[in-house]
Design a protein around this motif. Structure first.
Motif, PDB file in Angstrom:
ATOM      1  N   TYR A  24      -0.195  14.459 -15.322  1.00 18.43           N
ATOM      2  CA  TYR A  24      -0.090  14.793 -13.896  1.00 18.43           C
ATOM      3  C   TYR A  24       0.741  13.737 -13.157  1.00 18.43           C
ATOM      4  O   TYR A  24       1.647  14.072 -12.401  1.00 18.43           O
ATOM      5  CB  TYR A  24      -1.487  14.907 -13.274  1.00 18.43           C
ATOM      6  CG  TYR A  24      -1.433  15.084 -11.783  1.00 18.43           C
ATOM      7  CD1 TYR A  24      -1.179  16.333 -11.224  1.00 18.43           C
ATOM      8  CD2 TYR A  24      -1.593  13.998 -10.925  1.00 18.43           C
ATOM      9  CE1 TYR A  24      -1.095  16.497  -9.847  1.00 18.43           C
ATOM     10  CE2 TYR A  24      -1.522  14.152  -9.551  1.00 18.43           C
ATOM     11  CZ  TYR A  24      -1.270  15.400  -9.021  1.00 18.43           C
ATOM     12  OH  TYR A  24      -1.176  15.563  -7.664  1.00 18.43           O
ATOM     13  N   TRP A  66      -0.282  24.526  -4.047  1.00 18.46           N
ATOM     14  CA  TRP A  66      -1.625  24.943  -4.442  1.00 18.46           C
ATOM     15  C   TRP A  66      -1.829  24.828  -5.954  1.00 18.46           C
ATOM     16  O   TRP A  66      -2.917  24.484  -6.411  1.00 18.46           O
ATOM     17  CB  TRP A  66      -1.964  26.339  -3.934  1.00 18.46           C
ATOM     18  CG  TRP A  66      -1.106  27.453  -4.452  1.00 18.46           C
ATOM     19  CD1 TRP A  66       0.019  27.966  -3.873  1.00 18.46           C
ATOM     20  CD2 TRP A  66      -1.313  28.219  -5.650  1.00 18.46           C
ATOM     21  NE1 TRP A  66       0.535  28.989  -4.638  1.00 18.46           N
ATOM     22  CE2 TRP A  66      -0.271  29.168  -5.733  1.00 18.46           C
ATOM     23  CE3 TRP A  66      -2.277  28.193  -6.650  1.00 18.46           C
ATOM     24  CZ2 TRP A  66      -0.159  30.067  -6.786  1.00 18.46           C
ATOM     25  CZ3 TRP A  66      -2.173  29.105  -7.700  1.00 18.46           C
ATOM     26  CH2 TRP A  66      -1.123  30.026  -7.755  1.00 18.46           C
ATOM     27  N   ALA A  87      -2.138  21.150  -6.715  1.00 19.20           N
ATOM     28  CA  ALA A  87      -3.469  20.689  -6.303  1.00 19.20           C
ATOM     29  C   ALA A  87      -4.511  21.092  -7.352  1.00 19.20           C
ATOM     30  O   ALA A  87      -5.410  20.302  -7.683  1.00 19.20           O
ATOM     31  CB  ALA A  87      -3.824  21.263  -4.937  1.00 19.20           C
ATOM     32  N   ALA A  88      -4.381  22.294  -7.892  1.00 17.89           N
ATOM     33  CA  ALA A  88      -5.297  22.747  -8.944  1.00 17.89           C
ATOM     34  C   ALA A  88      -5.159  21.868 -10.184  1.00 17.89           C
ATOM     35  O   ALA A  88      -6.162  21.517 -10.823  1.00 17.89           O
ATOM     36  CB  ALA A  88      -5.018  24.214  -9.293  1.00 17.89           C
ATOM     37  N   ALA A  93      -4.237  18.715 -10.202  1.00 19.01           N
ATOM     38  CA  ALA A  93      -4.874  17.435  -9.864  1.00 19.01           C
ATOM     39  C   ALA A  93      -6.395  17.543  -9.966  1.00 19.01           C
ATOM     40  O   ALA A  93      -7.053  16.663 -10.556  1.00 19.01           O
ATOM     41  CB  ALA A  93      -4.460  16.992  -8.462  1.00 19.01           C
ATOM     42  N   ILE A  94      -6.956  18.601  -9.418  1.00 20.08           N
ATOM     43  CA  ILE A  94      -8.412  18.797  -9.476  1.00 20.08           C
ATOM     44  C   ILE A  94      -8.867  18.908 -10.929  1.00 20.08           C
ATOM     45  O   ILE A  94      -9.870  18.295 -11.325  1.00 20.08           O
ATOM     46  CB  ILE A  94      -8.827  20.044  -8.666  1.00 20.08           C
ATOM     47  CG1 ILE A  94      -8.638  19.760  -7.168  1.00 20.08           C
ATOM     48  CG2 ILE A  94     -10.264  20.458  -8.985  1.00 20.08           C
ATOM     49  CD1 ILE A  94      -8.707  20.988  -6.287  1.00 20.08           C
ATOM     50  N   ALA A 154     -11.046  15.642 -12.020  1.00 17.89           N
ATOM     51  CA  ALA A 154     -12.460  16.007 -12.172  1.00 17.89           C
ATOM     52  C   ALA A 154     -12.865  15.931 -13.644  1.00 17.89           C
ATOM     53  O   ALA A 154     -13.965  15.469 -13.968  1.00 17.89           O
ATOM     54  CB  ALA A 154     -12.729  17.399 -11.605  1.00 17.89           C
ATOM     55  N   LEU A 178     -18.861  17.995 -12.319  1.00 16.59           N
ATOM     56  CA  LEU A 178     -17.453  17.595 -12.392  1.00 16.59           C
ATOM     57  C   LEU A 178     -16.689  18.471 -13.385  1.00 16.59           C
ATOM     58  O   LEU A 178     -15.551  18.867 -13.122  1.00 16.59           O
ATOM     59  CB  LEU A 178     -17.334  16.115 -12.755  1.00 16.59           C
ATOM     60  CG  LEU A 178     -17.761  15.159 -11.645  1.00 16.59           C
ATOM     61  CD1 LEU A 178     -17.950  13.751 -12.183  1.00 16.59           C
ATOM     62  CD2 LEU A 178     -16.754  15.183 -10.508  1.00 16.59           C
ATOM     63  N   LEU A 201     -16.079  21.802 -11.706  1.00 14.94           N
ATOM     64  CA  LEU A 201     -14.951  21.662 -10.775  1.00 14.94           C
ATOM     65  C   LEU A 201     -13.629  21.614 -11.534  1.00 14.94           C
ATOM     66  O   LEU A 201     -12.648  22.251 -11.138  1.00 14.94           O
ATOM     67  CB  LEU A 201     -15.129  20.403  -9.917  1.00 14.94           C
ATOM     68  CG  LEU A 201     -14.042  20.109  -8.890  1.00 14.94           C
ATOM     69  CD1 LEU A 201     -13.918  21.251  -7.887  1.00 14.94           C
ATOM     70  CD2 LEU A 201     -14.336  18.783  -8.188  1.00 14.94           C
ATOM     71  N   SER A 202     -13.603  20.890 -12.625  1.00 15.90           N
ATOM     72  CA  SER A 202     -12.405  20.825 -13.460  1.00 15.90           C
ATOM     73  C   SER A 202     -12.023  22.218 -13.967  1.00 15.90           C
ATOM     74  O   SER A 202     -10.851  22.594 -13.962  1.00 15.90           O
ATOM     75  CB  SER A 202     -12.635  19.882 -14.642  1.00 15.90           C
ATOM     76  OG  SER A 202     -11.508  19.838 -15.478  1.00 15.90           O
ATOM     77  N   GLY A 257     -10.239  24.181 -11.352  1.00 19.52           N
ATOM     78  CA  GLY A 257      -8.845  23.743 -11.296  1.00 19.52           C
ATOM     79  C   GLY A 257      -8.029  24.270 -12.457  1.00 19.52           C
ATOM     80  O   GLY A 257      -6.894  24.725 -12.293  1.00 19.52           O
ATOM     81  N   GLN A 262      -4.837  26.759 -12.102  1.00 18.78           N
ATOM     82  CA  GLN A 262      -3.561  26.279 -12.636  1.00 18.78           C
ATOM     83  C   GLN A 262      -3.028  27.212 -13.726  1.00 18.78           C
ATOM     84  O   GLN A 262      -1.838  27.553 -13.743  1.00 18.78           O
ATOM     85  CB  GLN A 262      -3.738  24.869 -13.193  1.00 18.78           C
ATOM     86  CG  GLN A 262      -2.472  24.313 -13.813  1.00 18.78           C
ATOM     87  CD  GLN A 262      -2.724  23.059 -14.624  1.00 18.78           C
ATOM     88  OE1 GLN A 262      -3.852  22.704 -14.925  1.00 18.78           O
ATOM     89  NE2 GLN A 262      -1.657  22.387 -14.975  1.00 18.78           N
TER      90      GLN A 262
END
Length: 144
Positions: A30, A58, A61-62, A64-65, A69, A87, A90-91, A94, A98
């Protein structure tokens, strides 16, 4: 009533450490992509770089998340913390967003070929395995 802790077996530590390195590679990927490092740009053709540079905010950002995460989830596993599961969830969100962009919105399959599908499927599989591993680790009282 408090839950008793159980000492995790050796394979827990192997999975936690290997997955930490895997996710650190994701964070590195990333960062290299965001900063367009020479190492990153040298791996791709001009056409591939053009597609990568056109990635919407967007989707980045996905990305990165997903990686941060996931990395923090692995750190949480190593520290034996229960919130590793949240976590990893959440990952996974993302990752799904993505991969939706990479596989269905962009024309990455056309430009990158079959690798554009193989790596995302690998990432999804590992993300799911880490989520379920953390869930199992909680059930076995390996995480506190």
């Amino acid at each position: 009533m408090t839950k008793t802790e159980t000492k995790p077996p050796l394979y827990f530590w192997v999975i936690a450490i290997v997955s930490l390195f895997w996710n650190a590679m994701g964070v590195n990927a990333y960062i290299q992509q965001v900063y367009k490092t020479a190492t990153f740009t040298s791996m791709y053709t001009a056409e591939q770089l053009k597609l990568i540079e056109a990635t919407p905010t967007w989707a980045m950002a996905a990305f990165a998340i997903a990686v941060f995460a996931g990395f923090l989830g692995c750190v949480s596993l190593v520290l034996r913390k229960r919130f590793a599961q949240q976590l990893f969830l959440l990952s996974m969100v993302g990752i799904v967003v993505q991969m939706y962009y990479n596989l269905f919105v962009s024309n990455s399959l056309e430009i990158f070929g079959p690798v554009a599908a193989i790596m995302p499927l690998t990432v999804v599989a590992i993300g799911l395995l880490l989520y379920y591993f953390s869930k199992t680790s909680i059930q076995k009282s390996w995480l506190r």
